[in-house]
Design a protein around this motif. Structure first.
Motif, short mmCIF file in Angstrom:
data_model
loop_
_atom_site.label_atom_id
_atom_site.label_comp_id
_atom_site.label_asym_id
_atom_site.label_seq_id
_atom_site.Cartn_x
_atom_site.Cartn_y
_atom_site.Cartn_z
N ALA C 147 56.17 -21.01 0.81
CA ALA C 147 56.67 -21.74 -0.36
C ALA C 147 56.04 -23.13 -0.41
N VAL C 148 55.91 -23.75 0.75
CA VAL C 148 55.34 -25.10 0.79
C VAL C 148 53.85 -25.08 0.46
N VAL C 149 53.15 -24.14 1.08
CA VAL C 149 51.71 -24.03 0.81
C VAL C 149 51.49 -23.78 -0.67
N PHE C 150 52.31 -22.92 -1.23
CA PHE C 150 52.18 -22.62 -2.64
C PHE C 150 52.43 -23.87 -3.48
N ALA C 151 53.43 -24.63 -3.08
CA ALA C 151 53.74 -25.86 -3.80
C ALA C 151 52.56 -26.84 -3.76
N ILE C 152 51.86 -26.83 -2.66
CA ILE C 152 50.76 -27.78 -2.52
C ILE C 152 49.50 -27.29 -3.25
N LEU C 153 49.26 -25.99 -3.19
CA LEU C 153 47.97 -25.49 -3.65
C LEU C 153 47.93 -24.84 -5.02
N ASN C 154 49.09 -24.55 -5.61
CA ASN C 154 49.01 -23.71 -6.82
C ASN C 154 48.27 -24.42 -7.94
N CYS C 155 47.83 -23.57 -8.86
CA CYS C 155 46.86 -24.03 -9.84
C CYS C 155 47.47 -24.94 -10.90
N ASP C 156 48.69 -24.65 -11.30
CA ASP C 156 49.26 -25.35 -12.44
C ASP C 156 49.92 -26.67 -12.06
N SER C 157 50.71 -26.64 -11.00
CA SER C 157 51.45 -27.86 -10.70
C SER C 157 51.35 -28.25 -9.23
N GLY C 158 50.39 -27.66 -8.52
CA GLY C 158 50.26 -27.98 -7.10
C GLY C 158 49.86 -29.43 -6.89
#
Lengths: 294, 546, 324
Positions: C147-158
């Motif tokens: 969840a944290v990695v996704f929060a940091i790296l995602n395309c739209d709001s990372g």
């Protein structure tokens, strides 16, 4: 004077590097912490921030919904951790001690047999059958303790620590004095290897504290659930409530899922933060071990 | 040195021998622990020692010998619900009164349900009843001999259940000619709907997303007018029927074709009107066209570039206002729940849903197969007779049924006009996970369920027979190829479905090449051979074409 | 250090000759207490590991419930086919081994490095707090990390993409770019495990006698010299142990890391698929004991070969460090 400038530079560089590493380690943790205090839908929409965008205790309210059960889970996990760690330290150090003794002829063969188990395994099914059907460990605390009492890694680690901090001469001189092998272990070796015991004890304790897999396999009685599994179960029940709502169209109140996951982390880590400094003092350099030498 | 290692080997060998001999012992006890009340066992009867349960004299009608007090062990999937202790206690009171037995009602829950299920069944522990279902690979377990053939057991111990299930019901549960499950005859429609934001649709004058074209228009409209809102949140859905997993957005094509079920594995298209007509969808131009639509949608930014790795809860995302649609929402209630919760959450938003795939688009709805939920008697059962008698009580005795499904009236739920109303903080509805015991006679709809009930009635009007519900695939002849194929599907097909490939045609060629290398042709041929045999056998069945 | 000390415990030469002839029982009688102290370990490993090892036979059968372990039909190497005929085994093996090698090396270097810094830096409070912090990630499961990695790296709001956009740069599509994951996964691994390893090395450093440093200081050695000439050489046995354990499991990947962080994103598989995730994906829908065991056996045999080579090499360099 020269030494002290050198020391200052060394310390400054060290400080800097350690701070960088700490920041790298703590950043995600802060996100998790803040996430656990955020409103679930806001977290979904706005993502993770270091400071909660909309503060909410919903997740904790969900986790603490049945405080008594949580206390039970905490209680039995503390119990399992304490018993398991003490038994584990005894077993691991005893084995490590025997394997460290150079006059023990089979030490290499036994080491190999122990190590071999990390490479080869028969898989889950026969192991499960043995423990549940023949040893009757289902729904007992023993099922949560026994399988993680020792690990080849910890035994060999213990052996290595002992080899480097217990001089051979010491054991020999004790033998000359007429001490038996067990006395040497309990009276002479154990007191010397406190850092090793602290390390192994810490790893064992963490293993028992984090344990949920054994519970999922062997425990079906709720009052025997480990902390981690209890929390997993809370999450599972939320998901089930949501699913049921989806099937029957019942209005389900806004049950948090994402934030509960984060709150779980906090609930699990909390007590350990207090344990670690306690163990830590054994790692602080300066304990003179070599002093016994000679 | 060499001698040393030889000794090591010997030492290992010795331990192994000891281990093996002790496990041999286990094999024997496992067999002898089977209950002896059952005569149908052919394969194993030769070496099963006749032990345990005393032979019961078989009489007409129900013939369960209640003289001895026994303990019946039940396992169902899921985690133990809150307040289950009191349900368990009450249940035991009832069973002691009526059946002279205690009930050990267990839940098995694990991050890996399939593995735990496997271990429970192979451990040799006493289990008298276990939940089974298609999604837990019922047929595969049945074929590997995990369950007792159940039809004759039921005939003997509960003629009432036997008659209730009826010939058609038993037929649907048959695997290679034998039934291993008491199937569930309660009608359930696992409908997929599209949820969307009615307020935004009105605001921007967009069409209701009820066909592939309109969905595209709606999503494009959101994209153009609401820069902060993701048109739809999609992700990888795991499913048993579709070789493991698929990208959720492809649900929209369900309204496009007249197939039996798009979730048929191996890309085989089966025509609904004439199920003997099959063709290879993956090799067809239709497939390429469809996947190009997905690519177009992905490129237009209808869903996130991260969709394949996203773990976000689509429901929460939509309720939070971050996305404006969800293309594949399972369950009739979902749509209803969305609309209610959306209002509760923010009175200005308005959500609606269309359940087109079956209902409006094709004017057809099909209920789930009876084997979706069921109960089986494992070969490790010791009191199959009592267990079946208990199951009869649960199915037909209101006292049992209500207790297990709904809890205690006044504490966990109230009955208002014959409808169920939950009491907050009580035992959850159907939290016993014994869905397979639902019957039309006993099932109590919920009070909040009006729209759902209405929909179900409407759906029922369009109902057509589930023509493949009774087909059971035996993939043992091509299990290796199938296993390899599952991996190929995840790696190559899902990115195509999600439109995450540069060139659709090239990607499909690549996928098919990999799939063929994995043995697609052998799998399809094996599957079709069995399927054709099924179609032929069904010609004789009266309810085949309605 | 002690390799020079004669093996007194083994007895005199003549004694040794006798003990070889009298063998096991002679030893048993002479070292009764030591043998007794081994009993817990023997019971433990017999029950937990050796008895269940019969299950290896599953790999060669087509499992059914009536037959159980020994009466299910024997199918030879059939269960291995899904590995060998997948055409992916080579790639999977390379990925698994490759990641593990990078994990082992990078983690050990960092751990030794930070253990030394932490052992030498002044300021008790600083030491304690920083140690605790780097140790904490060990408690975080990869599910949560995802969840944290996704929060940091995602395309739209990372985090990273928001930053790139505010700097006027292009968004970077992490979840569609396989190669970056080779780095990200290593970072995730280090994040979680460096603290644990650091504790091991720290304990080993604590065990080093102060006398050595004393002597070095008298000889005029500076801090760097003390570290490179005393601390690091004395950490070698610990490193070897960690190495040998890591090497034995070189075909076993960090399943949770790869599975939870990557999930079902087939786009990334060429760079991120390891044997464990492949096996899991292939068998998740219908867990087959035979095939599962076969995959495990392949990992074991591969690990055994590698470990034999490694141990042989270590033995050649310094027999004292060898595990067996």
């Amino acid at each position: 004077m020269k030494i002290s400038t050198e020391k200052i530079i060394f310390n400054m560089v060290s400080y800097l590097l350690i701070i960088i590493l700490s920041a790298f380690c703590i950043f995600p943790l802060l996100l998790i912490l803040s996430g656990s205090f955020t409103d679930n839908l806001v977290l979904t929409r706005e993502g993770y921030h270091l400071i909660p965008v909309k503060f909410s205790l919903e997740a904790y309210r969900t986790v603490f919904e049945y405080p008594q059960k949580l206390v039970t889970a905490y209680g039995n996990t503390i119990m399992v951790t304490a018993v398991g760690t003490i038994l584990g330290i005894i077993c691991v150090s005893m084995t490590g001690y025997v394997l460290m003794r150079r006059d023990f002829k089979y030490r290499n063969r036994v080491s190999f047999l122990i190590y071999f188990t990390t490479i080869f395994g028969g898989g889950m099914v026969p192991w499960y059958v043995l423990l549940s059907k023949y040893l009757h460990l289902t729904n007992t605390y023993a099922a949560r303790i026994f399988p993680s009492l020792m690990s080849p890694f910890l035994i060999i680690l213990m052996r290595t620590f002992m080899q480097s901090s217990v001089p051979e001469e010491l054991i020999d001189s004790c033998k000359v004095d007429g001490a038996n092998d067990f006395t040497i272990y309990s009276r002479i070796v154990m007191p010397i290897i406190t850092p090793a015991i602290a390390t192994v004890g810490l790893f064992l304790a963490i293993g028992f504290w984090n344990e949920w897999y054994l519970t999922s396999l062997f425990i079906s009685k709720k009052e025997l659930y480990s902390l981690q599994y209890f929390l997993y179960d809370v999450l599972d029940n939320i998901n089930f409530a949501k699913e049921m709502a989806a099937i029957t169209g019942q209005p389900a109140t806004n049950l948090p899922t994402e934030t509960v996951k984060m709150a779980m982390v906090v609930v699990v880590i909390g007590p350990i933060i207090f344990l670690y400094p306690f163990v830590q003092k054994y790692f602080v350099s300066g304990i003179t071990i070599g002093a016994v030498k000679g | 040195m060499k001698k040393e290692s030889l000794k090591k080997l010997l030492a290992i060998g010795l331990t192994m021998t000891i281990a093996i001999s002790s496990m041999m012992g286990c094999g024997n006890t496992q067999e002898s622990s089977e209950d002896a009340g059952n005569e149908v066992r052919e394969e194993t009867s030769e070496d099963s020692n006749e032990t345990i349960a005393s032979e019961n004299p078989v009489e007409e009608g129900s013939s369960v010998d209640l003289s001895e007090q026994v303990n019946v062990v039940i396992y169902v999937t899921g985690s133990e619900p809150d307040h289950f202790d009191k349900i368990r206690e009450k249940l035991n009171e009832l069973t002691m009164r009526d059946l002279n037995c205690t009930v050990d009602y267990n839940f098995f829950n694990s991050s890996d349900t399939q593995q735990k299920y496997m271990m429970l069944l192979s451990s040799g522990e006493q289990i008298d009843l276990i939940y089974s279902g298609n999604w837990l690979n019922y047929s595969s377990y049945a074929m590997r001999g995990a369950f007792e053939p159940i039809e004759d057991l039921v005939k003997e111990y509960s003629p009432k259940i036997y008659d209730y299930i009826g010939t058609a019901g038993w037929d649907s549960a048959k695997v290679n000619g034998t039934a291993y499950m008491i199937p569930c005859l309660w009608k359930e429609y696992n409908l997929f709907s599209i949820t969307y934001r009615e307020d935004l649709r009105k605001k921007h004058d967009l069409p209701v997303p009820d066909s592939v074209e309109n969905i595209e228009k709606y999503l494009q409209g959101i994209k153009d007018n609401e820069p902060d809102i993701m048109p739809t949140l999609e992700g990888v859905q795991t499913a048993v029927a579709n070789l493991g997993s698929y990208f959720r957005a492809i649900e929209v094509f369900d309204s496009k074709y007249n197939w039996v079920d798009w979730r048929m594995p191996y890309g085989i298209y089966i025509d609904y009107d004439d199920p003997s007509q099959t063709y290879n969808y993956w090799e067809s131009d239709n497939f390429r066209e469809d996947m190009k639509i997905m690519k177009r949608w992905a490129d237009a930014g209808f869903w996130s570039r991260d969709a394949l790795s996203s773990d976000e809860n689509p429901e929460d995302v939509m309720l939070s206002g971050k996305s404006a649609a969800q293309l594949g929402v399972a369950g009739i209630g979902s749509g209803v729940m969305y609309t209610d919760r959306a209002k509760e959450n923010d009175p200005n938003t308005e959500m609606e849903f269309v359940s087109i795939p079956y209902c409006y688009g094709k004017q057809r709805s099909v209920s789930v197969a009876p084997t979706q939920n069921g109960i089986s008697v494992p070969i490790t059962a010791q009191h199959a007779d009592r267990a079946i008698a208990l199951y009869e009580k649960i199915l037909f005795d209101e006292e049992y049924f209500n207790l297990i499904m709904y809890g205690i009236e006044g504490e966990d739920y109230n009955v208002v006009d014959g409808k169920y109303e939950s009491i907050p903080g009580g035992y959850g509805r159907e939290a016993s996970r014994l869905w397979c015991a639902r019957t039309d006679e006993m099932y109590m709809p919920t009070i909040a369920d009006e729209k759902g009930i209405e929909m179900k009635e409407q759906i029922a009007k369009y109902e057509g027979p589930n023509k493949v519900g009774g087909f059971v695939e035996d993939y043992t002849p091509y299990q290796i190829e199938r296993t390899a194929l599952m991996d190929v599907v995840t790696q190559y097909l899902i990115p195509i479905q999600a439109g995450m490939v540069e060139d659709v045609d090239a990607a499909i060629d690549d996928f098919l090449e990999k799939a063929r290398a994995a043995g697609l042709e052998k799998v399809q041929a094996g599957y079709l051979e069995q399927y054709e045999a099924y179609v032929e056998s069904m010609d004789n069945w009266s309810s085949w074409s309605e | 250090m002690y390799s020079k000390i004669s093996k007194k415990g083994g007895g005199t030469l003549s004694n040794e000759g006798i003990s070889r002839k009298k063998g096991f029982f002679y030893e048993l009688k002479r070292k009764k207490i030591l043998f007794m102290m081994l009993i817990p370990a023997m019971v433990f490993f017999a029950l937990n590991s050796y008895l269940p090892m019969v299950g290896i036979y599953y790999a060669f059968t087509k499992f059914n419930f009536q037959g159980g372990l020994f009466k299910s039909p024997f199918v030879g190497m059939d269960n291995f086919r899904f590995l060998f005929e997948s055409g992916k085994l080579k790639q999977l093996t390379i990925n698994t081994v490759g990641y593990n090698v990078v994990f082992i090396l990078s983690a050990n270097i960092l751990e030794v490095f930070f253990a030394i810094l932490l052992s030498r830096v002044v300021g008790r409070m600083f030491k304690k707090v920083s140690q605790s912090i780097i140790f904490l990630p060990y408690f975080i499961s990869y599910v949560v990390l995802n969840a944290v990695v996704f929060a940091i790296l995602n395309c739209d709001s990372g985090y990273i993409n928001t930053m790139l956009v505010s700097l006027g740069a292009e968004r970077f599509d992490f979840y569609g770019t396989p190669w970056v994951w080779r780095i990200i996964l290593v970072l995730c691994y280090l994040w979680k495990n460096v603290g644990y390893g650091t504790v091991v090395y720290l304990a080993a450093i604590t065990g080093i006698s102060e006398e050595y440093y004393e002597a070095a200081r008298i000889d005029g050695a500076n801090i760097i010299q003390q570290i490179t000439r005393i601390t690091i050489p004395l950490l070698v046995p610990t490193f070897v142990i960690l190495l040998i354990f890591a090497v034995g499991g070189i075909m076993r990947g960090q399943f949770d890391l790869f599975y939870q962080v990557i999930r079902n994103n087939g786009v990334l598989f060429e760079a991120t698929d390891i044997l464990d995730t492949y096996v899991y994906r292939s068998l998740k829908q219908n867990f087959d004991v035979g095939m599962g065991t076969a995959a495990g056996l392949y990992q074991s045999v591969f690990g055994l070969i590698i470990i034999m080579l490694t141990n042989g090499l270590v033995k050649k360099l310094n027999p004292d460090y060898a595990l067996f």
